[in-house]
Design a protein around this motif. Structure first.
Motif, PDB file in Angstrom:
ATOM      1  N   LEU A   1      77.584  48.918  14.450  1.00  0.00           N
ATOM      2  CA  LEU A   1      76.139  49.017  14.587  1.00  0.00           C
ATOM      3  C   LEU A   1      75.716  48.765  16.032  1.00  0.00           C
ATOM      4  CD1 LEU A   1      73.521  49.525  13.098  1.00  0.00           C
ATOM      5  CD2 LEU A   1      73.348  47.082  12.643  1.00  0.00           C
ATOM      6  N   ILE A   2      76.407  47.842  16.709  1.00  0.00           N
ATOM      7  CA  ILE A   2      76.138  47.613  18.130  1.00  0.00           C
ATOM      8  C   ILE A   2      76.507  48.853  18.933  1.00  0.00           C
ATOM      9  CG2 ILE A   2      76.775  46.232  20.145  1.00  0.00           C
ATOM     10  CD1 ILE A   2      77.195  43.876  18.219  1.00  0.00           C
ATOM     11  N   GLY A   3      77.629  49.499  18.542  1.00  0.00           N
ATOM     12  CA  GLY A   3      77.996  50.751  19.189  1.00  0.00           C
ATOM     13  C   GLY A   3      76.938  51.818  18.995  1.00  0.00           C
ATOM     14  N   ASP A   4      76.295  51.807  17.838  1.00  0.00           N
ATOM     15  CA  ASP A   4      75.182  52.724  17.567  1.00  0.00           C
ATOM     16  C   ASP A   4      74.053  52.481  18.566  1.00  0.00           C
ATOM     17  OD1 ASP A   4      73.624  54.626  16.392  1.00  0.00           O
ATOM     18  OD2 ASP A   4      73.514  53.678  14.433  1.00  0.00           O
ATOM     19  N   GLY A   5      73.832  51.201  18.909  1.00  0.00           N
ATOM     20  CA  GLY A   5      72.792  50.863  19.879  1.00  0.00           C
ATOM     21  C   GLY A   5      73.091  51.357  21.276  1.00  0.00           C
ATOM     22  N   ILE A   6      74.348  51.668  21.543  1.00  0.00           N
ATOM     23  CA  ILE A   6      74.725  52.239  22.841  1.00  0.00           C
ATOM     24  C   ILE A   6      74.582  53.756  22.830  1.00  0.00           C
ATOM     25  CG2 ILE A   6      76.641  52.550  24.471  1.00  0.00           C
ATOM     26  CD1 ILE A   6      77.741  49.857  23.439  1.00  0.00           C
ATOM     27  N   LEU A   7      75.008  54.384  21.735  1.00  0.00           N
ATOM     28  CA  LEU A   7      75.088  55.841  21.698  1.00  0.00           C
ATOM     29  C   LEU A   7      73.774  56.520  21.343  1.00  0.00           C
ATOM     30  CD1 LEU A   7      78.557  56.128  19.944  1.00  0.00           C
ATOM     31  CD2 LEU A   7      78.042  56.584  22.337  1.00  0.00           C
ATOM     32  N   THR A   8      72.966  55.910  20.466  1.00  0.00           N
ATOM     33  CA  THR A   8      71.702  56.550  20.079  1.00  0.00           C
ATOM     34  C   THR A   8      70.767  56.769  21.264  1.00  0.00           C
ATOM     35  OG1 THR A   8      71.773  55.787  17.789  1.00  0.00           O
ATOM     36  CG2 THR A   8      69.612  56.295  18.684  1.00  0.00           C
ATOM     37  N   PRO A   9      70.519  55.749  22.118  1.00  0.00           N
ATOM     38  CA  PRO A   9      69.665  56.018  23.281  1.00  0.00           C
ATOM     39  C   PRO A   9      70.236  57.108  24.179  1.00  0.00           C
ATOM     40  CG  PRO A   9      69.920  53.655  22.942  1.00  0.00           C
ATOM     41  CD  PRO A   9      70.894  54.326  22.029  1.00  0.00           C
ATOM     42  N   ALA A  10      71.558  57.092  24.362  1.00  0.00           N
ATOM     43  CA  ALA A  10      72.167  58.066  25.267  1.00  0.00           C
ATOM     44  C   ALA A  10      72.001  59.492  24.755  1.00  0.00           C
ATOM     45  CB  ALA A  10      73.648  57.733  25.456  1.00  0.00           C
ATOM     46  N   ILE A  11      72.387  59.742  23.506  1.00  0.00           N
ATOM     47  CA  ILE A  11      72.361  61.116  22.994  1.00  0.00           C
ATOM     48  C   ILE A  11      70.932  61.586  22.721  1.00  0.00           C
ATOM     49  CG2 ILE A  11      72.614  60.506  20.544  1.00  0.00           C
ATOM     50  CD1 ILE A  11      74.491  62.927  20.294  1.00  0.00           C
ATOM     51  N   SER A  12      70.044  60.688  22.289  1.00  0.00           N
ATOM     52  CA  SER A  12      68.667  61.088  21.969  1.00  0.00           C
ATOM     53  C   SER A  12      67.910  61.494  23.228  1.00  0.00           C
ATOM     54  CB  SER A  12      67.937  59.947  21.265  1.00  0.00           C
ATOM     55  OG  SER A  12      68.550  59.622  20.047  1.00  0.00           O
ATOM     56  N   VAL A  13      67.943  60.647  24.247  1.00  0.00           N
ATOM     57  CA  VAL A  13      67.198  60.938  25.481  1.00  0.00           C
ATOM     58  C   VAL A  13      67.819  62.122  26.207  1.00  0.00           C
ATOM     59  CG1 VAL A  13      66.512  60.027  27.728  1.00  0.00           C
ATOM     60  CG2 VAL A  13      66.389  58.572  25.694  1.00  0.00           C
ATOM     61  N   LEU A  14      69.153  62.165  26.275  1.00  0.00           N
ATOM     62  CA  LEU A  14      69.814  63.276  26.968  1.00  0.00           C
ATOM     63  C   LEU A  14      69.498  64.610  26.295  1.00  0.00           C
ATOM     64  CD1 LEU A  14      71.830  63.983  29.257  1.00  0.00           C
ATOM     65  CD2 LEU A  14      73.654  63.767  27.571  1.00  0.00           C
ATOM     66  N   SER A  15      69.511  64.652  24.972  1.00  0.00           N
ATOM     67  CA  SER A  15      69.214  65.901  24.252  1.00  0.00           C
ATOM     68  C   SER A  15      67.770  66.326  24.443  1.00  0.00           C
ATOM     69  CB  SER A  15      69.513  65.714  22.759  1.00  0.00           C
ATOM     70  OG  SER A  15      70.870  65.414  22.544  1.00  0.00           O
ATOM     71  N   ALA A  16      66.851  65.345  24.488  1.00  0.00           N
ATOM     72  CA  ALA A  16      65.432  65.678  24.671  1.00  0.00           C
ATOM     73  C   ALA A  16      65.158  66.203  26.077  1.00  0.00           C
ATOM     74  CB  ALA A  16      64.581  64.444  24.387  1.00  0.00           C
ATOM     75  N   VAL A  17      65.677  65.504  27.064  1.00  0.00           N
ATOM     76  CA  VAL A  17      65.417  65.897  28.463  1.00  0.00           C
ATOM     77  C   VAL A  17      66.102  67.217  28.794  1.00  0.00           C
ATOM     78  CG1 VAL A  17      65.708  65.185  30.877  1.00  0.00           C
ATOM     79  CG2 VAL A  17      65.080  63.497  29.154  1.00  0.00           C
ATOM     80  N   ASP A  18      67.165  67.538  28.088  1.00  0.00           N
ATOM     81  CA  ASP A  18      67.877  68.795  28.339  1.00  0.00           C
ATOM     82  C   ASP A  18      66.981  70.004  28.101  1.00  0.00           C
ATOM     83  OD1 ASP A  18      70.506  69.911  29.049  1.00  0.00           O
ATOM     84  OD2 ASP A  18      70.403  70.838  27.073  1.00  0.00           O
ATOM     85  N   GLY A  19      65.839  69.779  27.417  1.00  0.00           N
ATOM     86  CA  GLY A  19      64.884  70.864  27.213  1.00  0.00           C
ATOM     87  C   GLY A  19      64.316  71.419  28.498  1.00  0.00           C
ATOM     88  N   LEU A  20      64.444  70.694  29.606  1.00  0.00           N
ATOM     89  CA  LEU A  20      63.965  71.203  30.903  1.00  0.00           C
ATOM     90  C   LEU A  20      64.742  72.438  31.355  1.00  0.00           C
ATOM     91  CD1 LEU A  20      63.497  67.882  32.933  1.00  0.00           C
ATOM     92  CD2 LEU A  20      61.694  69.459  32.226  1.00  0.00           C
ATOM     93  N   ARG A  21      65.968  72.563  30.909  1.00  0.00           N
ATOM     94  CA  ARG A  21      66.824  73.642  31.399  1.00  0.00           C
ATOM     95  C   ARG A  21      66.482  74.988  30.761  1.00  0.00           C
ATOM     96  NH1 ARG A  21      72.900  71.746  30.999  1.00  0.00           N
ATOM     97  NH2 ARG A  21      73.154  73.525  32.413  1.00  0.00           N
ATOM     98  N   GLY A  22      65.653  74.969  29.674  1.00  0.00           N
ATOM     99  CA  GLY A  22      65.246  76.228  29.053  1.00  0.00           C
ATOM    100  C   GLY A  22      64.320  77.024  29.960  1.00  0.00           C
ATOM    101  N   PRO A  23      63.127  76.491  30.283  1.00  0.00           N
ATOM    102  CA  PRO A  23      62.218  77.230  31.157  1.00  0.00           C
ATOM    103  C   PRO A  23      62.646  77.227  32.618  1.00  0.00           C
ATOM    104  CG  PRO A  23      61.128  75.312  30.148  1.00  0.00           C
ATOM    105  CD  PRO A  23      62.528  75.294  29.716  1.00  0.00           C
ATOM    106  N   PHE A  24      63.476  76.218  32.993  1.00  0.00           N
ATOM    107  CA  PHE A  24      63.919  76.114  34.388  1.00  0.00           C
ATOM    108  C   PHE A  24      65.453  76.118  34.441  1.00  0.00           C
ATOM    109  CE2 PHE A  24      59.868  73.728  34.202  1.00  0.00           C
ATOM    110  CZ  PHE A  24      59.102  74.562  35.013  1.00  0.00           C
ATOM    111  N   PRO A  25      66.071  77.297  34.382  1.00  0.00           N
ATOM    112  CA  PRO A  25      67.538  77.378  34.397  1.00  0.00           C
ATOM    113  C   PRO A  25      68.155  76.797  35.655  1.00  0.00           C
ATOM    114  CG  PRO A  25      66.568  79.468  33.708  1.00  0.00           C
ATOM    115  CD  PRO A  25      65.448  78.615  34.220  1.00  0.00           C
TER     116      PRO A  25
END
Length: 698
Positions: A160-184
């Motif tokens: 569960l502590i490992g979840d606390g490390i990975l959830t912020p990383a994958i959630s924020v990275l996946s959301a911010v990656d949306g910038l690459r759609g309109p701006f390749p």
């Protein structure tokens, strides 16, 4: 004499029981706290899959797998079954282990000072069955089984502590990656740097607590939860109106027959659709069961079903765009509003897991499973709102490192999948034991539950292990480090208790000490801290021999951490007379969800008041003048001054000590010398503290 907020946790839930409107409002609030990782899963499920030349039948099979996974694990396992296995309002693997320890004598940690038979009498314990089950008796007799159960519970906490490390990383990275759609032209490294910056800011704000911004959580998550299914419905009608035919299990069978080994390996990606379901159970202590069930059934579940249906419908008509399965299916006119909502939702999801990690660390420290770290309560009204500076900055470093080192969301997804399914599998094991030992569920139904979910989750476990070298090793590395720390700390504490129990000072020995002419009773009030209750710590003999004195009023104080969620206020402070003039015993009891934050004079005042009440209540055993003199002696000692005495012990390892003990006790000494002292954590003034050093023989 309650050191914590008596209106939090279980008491709140009892007050709200039966109030449907209040449950509905609370269900709305749960959107921002309980389901963070679950509702943001559409951001990274499809991108985490390694699809090669997928066809329409593949997407139909994948959606069918995700639908039935959400239904069976999310609805059946957690909403209908697991949420009923609370320990006085607390949920999670730790609560399940607590239930088992209280209903069967399987605890193996003497450092907790738990007397199993005595604990059964506490008023806030669940109803104990009169006759232990056969499985319970088997666990009680087998030390190997008891240690294995403890290891499983520890592994669940580490994961569960490992979840606390990975959830912020994958959630924020996946959301911010949306910038690459309109701006390749935006590079991958830019996305990683921006994601890391967002997380650093989020971690730096933790010390202020979530109360200041929590009012924003529910609107953000509600916006996400209600807008994504709308887009999903739009995509269904536009791209593939017949998507719901895939709800037939036929498409799952056809998917595996068509893809074989490759289809089995793809389960490592589909498992991410159920991320956050364990958090729904673990966060049960913050909300009541009905509110979580309402939020999941009427909001989260249909939202995810429709969102994944819309994504799948889009991908069926755009077969090779799965690497950005979320943002590609968002219509152009609402792209930027959805990008903003997705980023904010990812931040809230990260916050929910960070807060859960603080709670897990706090519970582990309180139960003495983990070296003492600083735990700060950031809210006077919400007991579960805690902050740990050391934990916070370690999490920040690890989260940023995960983003910068594993910048590819697929590798993080592989690691995430390992954490998600292993914690769920551990819950299945512990919950099966609860069903048999405590609920007395007929073996047919308990077996049906265990084998059904073991097969389902076992298939996922086998699939995620194929990704071990592709990022899946990360949570194991973190868990091994955390488990080593926990086991090293536990082993050292157990050895200390073993030495103290072997060399304890009996009341008869203390009476002999005090009868010697060279030993004086000096004015004042002394709190002498001890880890044992059946007898007195050997440090006491070391102290009296060297100081040649003992205070006129001495209270031997033991903090007793019980395998329960919370201890009732009237059972918090237990006083007993030890048969010697001015010598008393005091046990302060806490559950793993209680707040251990007495402060200085307030702590002393509460214990003194309890002692005075105890003396007056037992006045029928003494003459009135004797009671008056005893109370007068207590008040005079308190007015003269208070001193808090604790032992500062170290292990002495000689040539006869085994290499195993040398390594583990050396590791324990390293942890002990670098962790926080127990007394400063209680707010005791520096000038009132005294530490007595003593060497223990290993």
């Amino acid at each position: 004499m309650d050191f914590c907020n008596g209106n939090s946790g279980g008491g709140e839930k009892k007050h709200q029981k039966g109030n449907v409107l209040r449950d509905f409002i609370l269900a709305y609030k749960t959107l921002g706290i309980v389901f963070g990782g679950l509702v943001t899963s559409p951001l990274y499920v499809y991108p985490s899959m390694n699809l090669e030349s997928p066809k329409e039948e593949d997407y139909l099979g994948i959606y069918s797998i995700m639908f039935w996974t959400l239904t069976l694990i999310g609805v059946v396992k957690y909403v209908c079954i697991a949420l009923n296995a609370d320990d006085h309002g607390e949920g999670g693997t730790f609560a399940l282990y607590s239930l088992l320890c209280r209903h069967t004598n399987i605890g193996i940690l003497p450092a907790k000072g738990v007397n199993f038979e005595e604990d059964r009498s506490l008023s806030n314990h669940s109803l104990i069955t009169e006759k232990p089950s056969k499985l319970g008796k088997m666990l009680e007799r087998s030390m190997t089984a008891r240690r294995l159960l403890l290891f499983i519970a520890m592994l669940g906490m580490c994961m569960l502590i490992g979840d606390g490390i990975l959830t912020p990383a994958i959630s924020v990275l996946s959301a911010v990656d949306g910038l690459r759609g309109p701006f390749p032209s935006v590079s991958k490294s830019t996305v990683e740097a921006l994601s890391a910056a967002i997380l650093i800011i989020l971690f730096l704000l933790q010390k202020f607590g979530t109360s200041r911004v929590s009012f924003l959580f529910s609107p953000i998550m509600a916006s996400w939860t209600f807008t994504t299914p709308i887009i999903g419905i739009y995509s269904i009608f536009r791209y593939y109106p017949g998507i719901f035919k895939s709800l037939s299990p036929y498409y799952i069978v056809h998917f595996f027959l068509r893809n074989g080994r490759k289809g089995w390996q793809l389960l490592a990606g589909t498992v991410l659709c159920i991320t956050g379901a364990e958090a729904m159970f673990a966060d049960l202590g913050h909300f009541n069961k009905r509110s979580i069930q309402m939020a999941f059934i009427f909001s989260i579940y249909p939202s995810l079903v429709l969102t994944y249906a819309g994504q799948t419908a889009y991908l069926i008509k755009n077969l090779d765009e799965h690497s950005d399965g979320f943002y590609k299916f968002v219509p152009g006119p609402v792209y930027w509003p959805m990008f903003i909502i997705a980023t904010l939702a990812a931040i809230v999801a990260s916050q929910s897991l960070i807060s859960a990690t603080f709670s897990v660390i706090k519970q582990s420290v309180v139960m003495d499973y983990f070296p003492r770290v600083k735990v700060v309560h950031t809210s006077q009204n919400k007991e579960g709102e805690v902050y740990s500076p050391e934990t916070n900055y370690v999490l920040m470093i690890l989260c940023v490192a995960v983003i910068l080192v594993f910048g590819d969301g697929k590798d993080i997804g592989n690691a995430f999948g390992v954490v998600v399914i292993l914690v769920m599998f551990i819950t299945t094991i512990l919950l099966s034991l609860v069903m048999i030992i405590i609920w007395r569920t007929p073996l047919v139904f308990a077996g049906l539950y265990f084998f059904s979910f073991s097969i389902l989750e076992g298939a996922y476990v086998s699939a995620v292990f194929t990704k071990f070298l592709e990022g899946g090793w990360l949570p194991f590395a973190v868990s091994i480090i955390l488990a080593s720390v926990m086991f090293g700390w536990y082993y050292g504490r157990e050895k200390k208790i073993e030495f103290e129990m072997t060399n304890k000072i009996t009341l008869e020995s203390l009476a002999v000490f005090l009868s010697r002419p060279e030993i004086r009773r000096v004015p004042g009030l002394c709190f002498f801290y001890s880890n044992i209750q059946d007898g007195l710590t050997p440090i006491l003999g070391h102290y009296i021999k060297n100081m040649r004195s003992l205070h006129k009023v001495t209270i031997f104080t033991t903090f007793r951490y019980l395998m329960v969620a919370r201890v009732a206020p009237d059972e918090r402070i237990l006083i007993r007379k030890l048969g010697l003039d001015g010598v008393y015993g005091c046990t302060i009891q806490y559950g793993y969800a209680d707040s251990l934050n007495p402060e200085g004079d307030d702590f002393v005042t509460q214990v003194v008041n309890s002692l005075r009440t105890h003396i007056e209540k037992n006045s029928d055993l003494q003459s009135p003048p004797s009671v008056k003199d005893e109370v007068s002696q207590l008040e005079e000692a308190n007015s003269v001054g208070v001193v808090h005495v604790r032992g500062k012990t170290r292990f002495h390892t000689g040539k006869e000590t085994s290499w195993f003990d040398r390594i583990l006790l050396g590791f324990y000494e390293f942890l002990h010398s670098n962790c926080r002292s127990a007394l400063p954590a209680m707010g005791i003034p520096l000038q009132q503290r005294m530490e007595i050093g003593m060497l223990y023989t290993a």
